[in-house]
Design a protein around this motif. Sequence first.
Motif, PDB file in Angstrom:
ATOM      1  N   TYR A  70       0.811  -1.230  -0.003  1.00 46.27           N
ATOM      2  CA  TYR A  70       0.052   0.145  -0.022  1.00 46.27           C
ATOM      3  C   TYR A  70       0.732   1.234  -0.002  1.00 46.27           C
ATOM      4  CZ  TYR A  70      -3.867  -2.898   1.009  1.00 46.27           C
ATOM      5  OH  TYR A  70      -4.968  -4.042   0.990  1.00 46.27           O
ATOM      6  N   ARG A 153      -8.330  11.959   1.678  1.00 47.33           N
ATOM      7  CA  ARG A 153      -9.519  10.993   1.373  1.00 47.33           C
ATOM      8  C   ARG A 153     -10.259  10.783   2.509  1.00 47.33           C
ATOM      9  NH1 ARG A 153      -6.843   4.823   3.026  1.00 47.33           N
ATOM     10  NH2 ARG A 153      -6.320   5.718   5.120  1.00 47.33           N
ATOM     11  N   ALA A 154     -11.450  10.288   2.513  1.00 46.75           N
ATOM     12  CA  ALA A 154     -12.427  10.089   3.481  1.00 46.75           C
ATOM     13  C   ALA A 154     -11.662   9.262   4.502  1.00 46.75           C
ATOM     14  CB  ALA A 154     -13.770   9.645   2.928  1.00 46.75           C
ATOM     15  N   TYR A 155     -11.983   9.350   5.762  1.00 43.35           N
ATOM     16  CA  TYR A 155     -11.588   8.158   6.780  1.00 43.35           C
ATOM     17  C   TYR A 155     -11.988   6.847   6.483  1.00 43.35           C
ATOM     18  CZ  TYR A 155     -15.942   7.453   8.945  1.00 43.35           C
ATOM     19  OH  TYR A 155     -17.286   6.948   9.378  1.00 43.35           O
ATOM     20  N   GLN A 156     -11.231   5.983   7.037  1.00 47.10           N
ATOM     21  CA  GLN A 156     -11.610   4.404   6.890  1.00 47.10           C
ATOM     22  C   GLN A 156     -11.786   3.967   8.216  1.00 47.10           C
ATOM     23  OE1 GLN A 156      -8.692   2.669   4.271  1.00 47.10           O
ATOM     24  NE2 GLN A 156      -9.668   3.377   2.646  1.00 47.10           N
ATOM     25  N   ALA A 157     -12.720   3.124   8.598  1.00 45.02           N
ATOM     26  CA  ALA A 157     -12.965   2.530   9.785  1.00 45.02           C
ATOM     27  C   ALA A 157     -11.813   1.548  10.095  1.00 45.02           C
ATOM     28  CB  ALA A 157     -14.237   2.244  10.077  1.00 45.02           C
ATOM     29  N   TRP A 158     -11.232   1.157  11.080  1.00 49.03           N
ATOM     30  CA  TRP A 158     -10.214   0.286  11.208  1.00 49.03           C
ATOM     31  C   TRP A 158     -10.775  -0.893  11.941  1.00 49.03           C
ATOM     32  CZ3 TRP A 158      -5.775   4.128  13.338  1.00 49.03           C
ATOM     33  CH2 TRP A 158      -5.324   4.891  12.295  1.00 49.03           C
ATOM     34  N   ARG A 197      -5.501  11.474  11.874  1.00 50.13           N
ATOM     35  CA  ARG A 197      -6.011   9.901  11.805  1.00 50.13           C
ATOM     36  C   ARG A 197      -5.219   8.951  12.704  1.00 50.13           C
ATOM     37  NH1 ARG A 197      -8.430   6.595  12.784  1.00 50.13           N
ATOM     38  NH2 ARG A 197      -9.779   5.336  11.577  1.00 50.13           N
ATOM     39  N   GLU A 223      -1.712   8.353   7.163  1.00 45.71           N
ATOM     40  CA  GLU A 223      -3.245   8.085   7.313  1.00 45.71           C
ATOM     41  C   GLU A 223      -4.080   9.227   7.437  1.00 45.71           C
ATOM     42  OE1 GLU A 223      -4.367   5.310   7.363  1.00 45.71           O
ATOM     43  OE2 GLU A 223      -2.829   3.731   7.630  1.00 45.71           O
ATOM     44  N   SER A 225      -6.696  12.023   6.646  1.00 49.36           N
ATOM     45  CA  SER A 225      -8.132  11.806   6.085  1.00 49.36           C
ATOM     46  C   SER A 225      -8.929  13.099   6.493  1.00 49.36           C
ATOM     47  CB  SER A 225      -8.828  10.558   6.930  1.00 49.36           C
ATOM     48  OG  SER A 225      -7.941   9.365   6.827  1.00 49.36           O
ATOM     49  N   GLY A 227     -12.810  13.803   7.946  1.00 48.76           N
ATOM     50  CA  GLY A 227     -13.905  13.054   8.657  1.00 48.76           C
ATOM     51  C   GLY A 227     -14.094  13.718   9.962  1.00 48.76           C
TER      52      GLY A 227
END
Length: 320
Positions: A70, A153-158, A197, A223, A225, A227
Amino acid sequence: MRESADEESTSWSATRAWAEKELAPGERVQHVTRLRGGWSAQMRRLDVSGPDGARALVLRSFVKPFYVRYAPGLLNREADVLRLLAEGTGVPAADLVAVDAAAEHCDHPSLLMTLLPGRVRVDDAGTERRLTLLARQLTAIHAVRVTDATRPRAYQAWTAPDRVRVPAGTGRARLWRRAVDVIRREPPAYEPCFLHRDFHPGNVLFTGDGEDLRVGGVVDWVETSWGPADLDVAHCSTALALLHGVPTGMAFAEEYTRAGGKSADDADHLYWRLLDALAYAPDAEKLAVPWRELGRTDLTPEVLTARLEDYVGHLLDRFG
């Protein structure tokens, strides 16, 4: 170029050559030191000398297969964020020197940046003062203005309800089921803002002591983000609870509000707090490994499991 005796043997000759080509004319790397306390990447300090004097840079290289996979997204995102933060935001972040996110020239995906002053402090002494400074710094991060072109980018849940790993052997299974049920819903509505983030004590450098203690820099922007502010507050609160104990983790949100930050109402705030905390079940080992490298050998898996469970219980009692 001399390397410190504890430098790992991972091949990085191509990375070294790339870094030297990115220096100013006449500059040379004189010494390399492996930096401790990281999880996702190998970090090296490069001491550089040249016609205009000496300076120090930091080289981040992803070597673990997951992060290598990534790396283009992570490192290019960090490069973009460092460029943004250099535009008069007042957030103490490193200046970008160069990035090779796809390892086109390096042994591993890498980013080169300036060295920030200060050091990570994870000892229990002085926690109260650091808590205030952390809260003030986070409000400043959330105040960063972006455009459509610079918005991250929009946040991502972990984690998610079906991915939560409950600690083995716990006698409080009902507490864990109740906590998981809290995040078994659509995310609450929120007013978005700029998020670090991954804001926690391991990513903040401090200078000075006592009343002279200051934030010298904030690192690790991979990371970043867009959000809810509560999610950044939640992440730092979880880390503080695991590092210093539940009362410290519970106090951070109040410090954040006192510093000018805004929080959601109790039910929504609880969702974000548990969404973060449950991502570390059952033992928060990911956070503990770099903390132990920095001297916190007391943070065993058993201690962290107990603190995490205690913290989840306090969240449910306070906001549930």
